[in-house]
Design a protein around this motif. Structure first.
Motif, PDB file in Angstrom:
ATOM      1  N   ILE A 180       0.850  -1.197   0.000  1.00  9.21           N
ATOM      2  CA  ILE A 180       0.000   0.000   0.000  1.00  9.21           C
ATOM      3  C   ILE A 180       0.880   1.239   0.000  1.00  9.21           C
ATOM      4  N   THR A 181       0.544   2.170  -0.859  1.00  5.31           N
ATOM      5  CA  THR A 181       1.231   3.466  -0.898  1.00  5.31           C
ATOM      6  C   THR A 181       0.228   4.543  -0.516  1.00  5.31           C
ATOM      7  N   LEU A 182       0.610   5.392   0.426  1.00  4.20           N
ATOM      8  CA  LEU A 182      -0.293   6.473   0.845  1.00  4.20           C
ATOM      9  C   LEU A 182       0.346   7.833   0.623  1.00  4.20           C
ATOM     10  N   LEU A 183      -0.512   8.782   0.266  1.00 10.28           N
ATOM     11  CA  LEU A 183      -0.114  10.188   0.220  1.00 10.28           C
ATOM     12  C   LEU A 183      -0.777  10.910   1.382  1.00 10.28           C
ATOM     13  N   GLY A 184      -0.040  11.787   1.995  1.00  8.71           N
ATOM     14  CA  GLY A 184      -0.602  12.570   3.086  1.00  8.71           C
ATOM     15  C   GLY A 184      -0.271  14.029   2.917  1.00  8.71           C
ATOM     16  N   GLY A 185      -1.169  14.870   3.384  1.00 11.12           N
ATOM     17  CA  GLY A 185      -0.941  16.307   3.314  1.00 11.12           C
ATOM     18  C   GLY A 185      -0.215  16.771   4.564  1.00 11.12           C
ATOM     19  N   VAL A 186       0.769  17.634   4.366  1.00 11.63           N
ATOM     20  CA  VAL A 186       1.535  18.162   5.487  1.00 11.63           C
ATOM     21  C   VAL A 186       0.751  19.323   6.087  1.00 11.63           C
ATOM     22  N   THR A 187       0.692  19.383   7.407  1.00 15.61           N
ATOM     23  CA  THR A 187      -0.045  20.475   8.051  1.00 15.61           C
ATOM     24  C   THR A 187       0.831  21.733   8.103  1.00 15.61           C
ATOM     25  N   GLU A 188       0.238  22.808   8.605  1.00 15.38           N
ATOM     26  CA  GLU A 188       0.965  24.094   8.660  1.00 15.38           C
ATOM     27  C   GLU A 188       2.296  23.998   9.390  1.00 15.38           C
ATOM     28  N   ARG A 189       2.355  23.125  10.365  1.00 15.66           N
ATOM     29  CA  ARG A 189       3.578  22.964  11.152  1.00 15.66           C
ATOM     30  C   ARG A 189       4.683  22.242  10.384  1.00 15.66           C
ATOM     31  N   GLY A 190       4.375  21.723   9.200  1.00 14.31           N
ATOM     32  CA  GLY A 190       5.371  20.961   8.439  1.00 14.31           C
ATOM     33  C   GLY A 190       5.387  19.511   8.871  1.00 14.31           C
ATOM     34  N   PRO A 191       6.175  18.710   8.184  1.00 14.20           N
ATOM     35  CA  PRO A 191       6.215  17.287   8.549  1.00 14.20           C
ATOM     36  C   PRO A 191       6.960  17.085   9.873  1.00 14.20           C
ATOM     37  N   LEU A 192       6.485  16.135  10.649  1.00  9.64           N
ATOM     38  CA  LEU A 192       7.159  15.760  11.888  1.00  9.64           C
ATOM     39  C   LEU A 192       8.252  14.767  11.525  1.00  9.64           C
ATOM     40  N   ARG A 193       9.490  15.085  11.859  1.00  5.28           N
ATOM     41  CA  ARG A 193      10.604  14.258  11.416  1.00  5.28           C
ATOM     42  C   ARG A 193      11.279  13.536  12.573  1.00  5.28           C
ATOM     43  N   ARG A 194      12.141  12.587  12.203  1.00  8.24           N
ATOM     44  CA  ARG A 194      12.865  11.835  13.220  1.00  8.24           C
ATOM     45  C   ARG A 194      14.079  12.593  13.740  1.00  8.24           C
ATOM     46  N   GLY A 195      14.538  13.529  12.953  1.00 11.84           N
ATOM     47  CA  GLY A 195      15.884  14.047  13.174  1.00 11.84           C
ATOM     48  C   GLY A 195      16.001  15.288  14.026  1.00 11.84           C
ATOM     49  N   GLY A 196      14.983  15.673  14.798  1.00 15.11           N
ATOM     50  CA  GLY A 196      15.071  16.952  15.509  1.00 15.11           C
ATOM     51  C   GLY A 196      15.195  16.886  17.011  1.00 15.11           C
ATOM     52  N   ALA A 197      15.309  15.675  17.573  1.00 15.25           N
ATOM     53  CA  ALA A 197      15.390  15.574  19.037  1.00 15.25           C
ATOM     54  C   ALA A 197      16.640  16.268  19.563  1.00 15.25           C
TER      55      ALA A 197
END
Lengths: 310, 310
Positions: A132-149
């Motif tokens: 399954i492939t899904l597309l999602g819309g990014v919200t105003e805050r932008g995508p939540l990423r793994r790399g910001g902790a």
């Protein structure tokens, strides 16, 4: 896709505002007006690895396959938009199986306002594979990423962990709404879903964020399933270790600055419990701290698809 | 996706302007600014059905898998944007196999300015399955659909047909540029790619367009491969019938109003020959006309994934 299945799907798939052209052509057409960024994710689930088709209703299998993909959108705090489904079906009973899988997916897709835009079906002499492939819309805050902790951030998780093999791995609720709501309301530095085990997924976040973390052993929300599994005479794993290393919790793992974390924990503004289980630190590595404050290194453990190099 | 493969891909995947975030997170992030409509297509190809992994270099297999998906974008006259790749790999040698597949895909992706945005890898005890999902941008003319052919339109095909099993099914060029160029320059009423056999795919276009068609037998561009295959003592199929029913030509099938068709045929403005092979008619059905003008009904034949209903 086979004509009878296309006909059946045309009768059973709900319309969706994003879908300009659905099944029956070489590709579907999606309305993307106003979408500046979208996320795209693919996940393939297979018989004998992710489920046992002989033991489970195909509708539960179909639901799980879609839910696991929705959990990847939750991991990015993205709004579900549209998806396509590719099936490799065993030759015998393939059509009924395909219908069953879609019967499991469709209500979940409706619940999350996801358009099932199209797909591909193949029959073969192998076991069932669902991609399954899904597309999602990014919200105003932008995508939540793994790399910001960042060092000092709190480690926050949703729900309780471990023992999903007792059934929750099939029937879990992807944390799509929770991720979007938390991302909108609080400052989150990083996030992902816990799909392969808390310690392993946290280690991946640490690698991307270039920092370390200390988990407080007594803070980890151990699920009742983990306790039940541990009580089995043949199990030999503590409830805590189930919570640290079992796969398929599909809960959220978040890096939250201390002030936001405090507010988040006090408000508990989503339907699933939020728990502070420790903190990010500047030293690279993963540790677990016992109640007496003693830290020991924690080996990341969980579910990995190991590719053989021979 | 496995860490070693992610690392390898990060070194080998070219950057792309559409890719805001590539491998390593739970999903990739695509720049969709200015894209009002996009097409989405998925195609799963499997060992022993679409290729024989034991006999073919994995790079050719990878290239074919991506090319077949690009052909679906060509079918819609869409501009390649981004794609994700999900692999089910046999356990033994899975990592090397995955690299080989991507080595075949990457040059083709670059050639068509497609971003490989991410993927998923699984290992299992089954044969290789490759599922690719592509996004394409719709041009100003909108998507080219199957359902617009009108009585009186000419049937136009690119290239020559039949006998792809001799090798072309692995190494064909998807008609992406040709589709976009023809859609921009001429009025096209309908279009699709010929992936399962001319007569079968034309029948599908007729079903969506609610009309019929007559193919002129002596006009069908029969490939040298079809002739060669037919000469084999054990073959027993005429070159024409190979051209009518063999799968995997991956040429374009177009419904073109007469004036535009005349101009298109005279100009031959793309690098591949364009041939008028007959016309669409108002009576539902498919016929073939011999040189003497006698029509007989033509049974649509080609490659179908038949799902068993038992």
């Amino acid at each position: 896709m086979e004509r009878e299945l296309i006909r059946w799907l045309r009768d059973h798939l709900p319309p969706h505002r994003s879908l300009r052209l659905g099944l029956g052509d070489d590709a579907a057409v999606l309305n993307m007006a106003g979408v500046d960024e979208c996320v795209i994710t693919v996940d393939m689930l297979t018989d004998h690895v992710d489920f046992e088709l002989a033991e489970v209703d195909p509708r539960r299998v179909g639901r799980k396959c879609l839910a696991a993909n929705l959990s990847d959108l939750a991991a990015m705090a993205a709004r579900p938009m549209a998806g396509v489904v590719a099936l490799c079906l065993p030759r015998q009973g393939g059509l009924e199986l395909a219908k069953g899988l879609f019967e499991g997916m469709i209500p979940l897709a409706e619940q999350y306002e996801l358009a099932i835009a199209g797909g591909d079906t193949n029959s073969w002499d192998g076991p069932l594979a669902v991609s399954i492939t899904l597309l999602g819309g990014v919200t105003e805050r932008g995508p939540l990423r793994r790399g910001g902790a960042q060092p000092g951030d709190r480690i926050v998780v949703t729900g309780s962990l471990g023992g999903s093999i007792l059934g929750r791995h099939l029937d879990f609720e992807p944390r799509v709404r929770e991720a979007i709501a938390l991302h909108a309301r609080y400052e989150l530095h990083a996030g992902m879903d816990i799909s392969d085990g808390l310690s392993l997924d946290l280690a991946r976040m640490l690698e991307e964020s270039r920092c370390g973390a200390v988990i407080r052993a007594d803070a980890v929300p151990v699920s009742d399933d983990a306790r039940r599994l541990s009580q089995h005479p043949a199990d030999g794993v503590t409830p805590l270790n189930h919570a640290l290393s079992d796969g398929e919790d599909f809960e959220l793992l978040l890096a939250v600055p201390p002030v936001a974390a405090q507010q988040m924990l006090a408000e508990q503004s989503v339907d699933v419990p939020l728990t502070d289980i420790g903190e990010f630190v500047s030293d690279a590595g993963l540790w677990i701290a016992e109640a007496d404050g003693v830290r020991r290194p924690l080996e990341p453990r969980g579910w990995e698809h190991r590719l053989d190099n021979r």
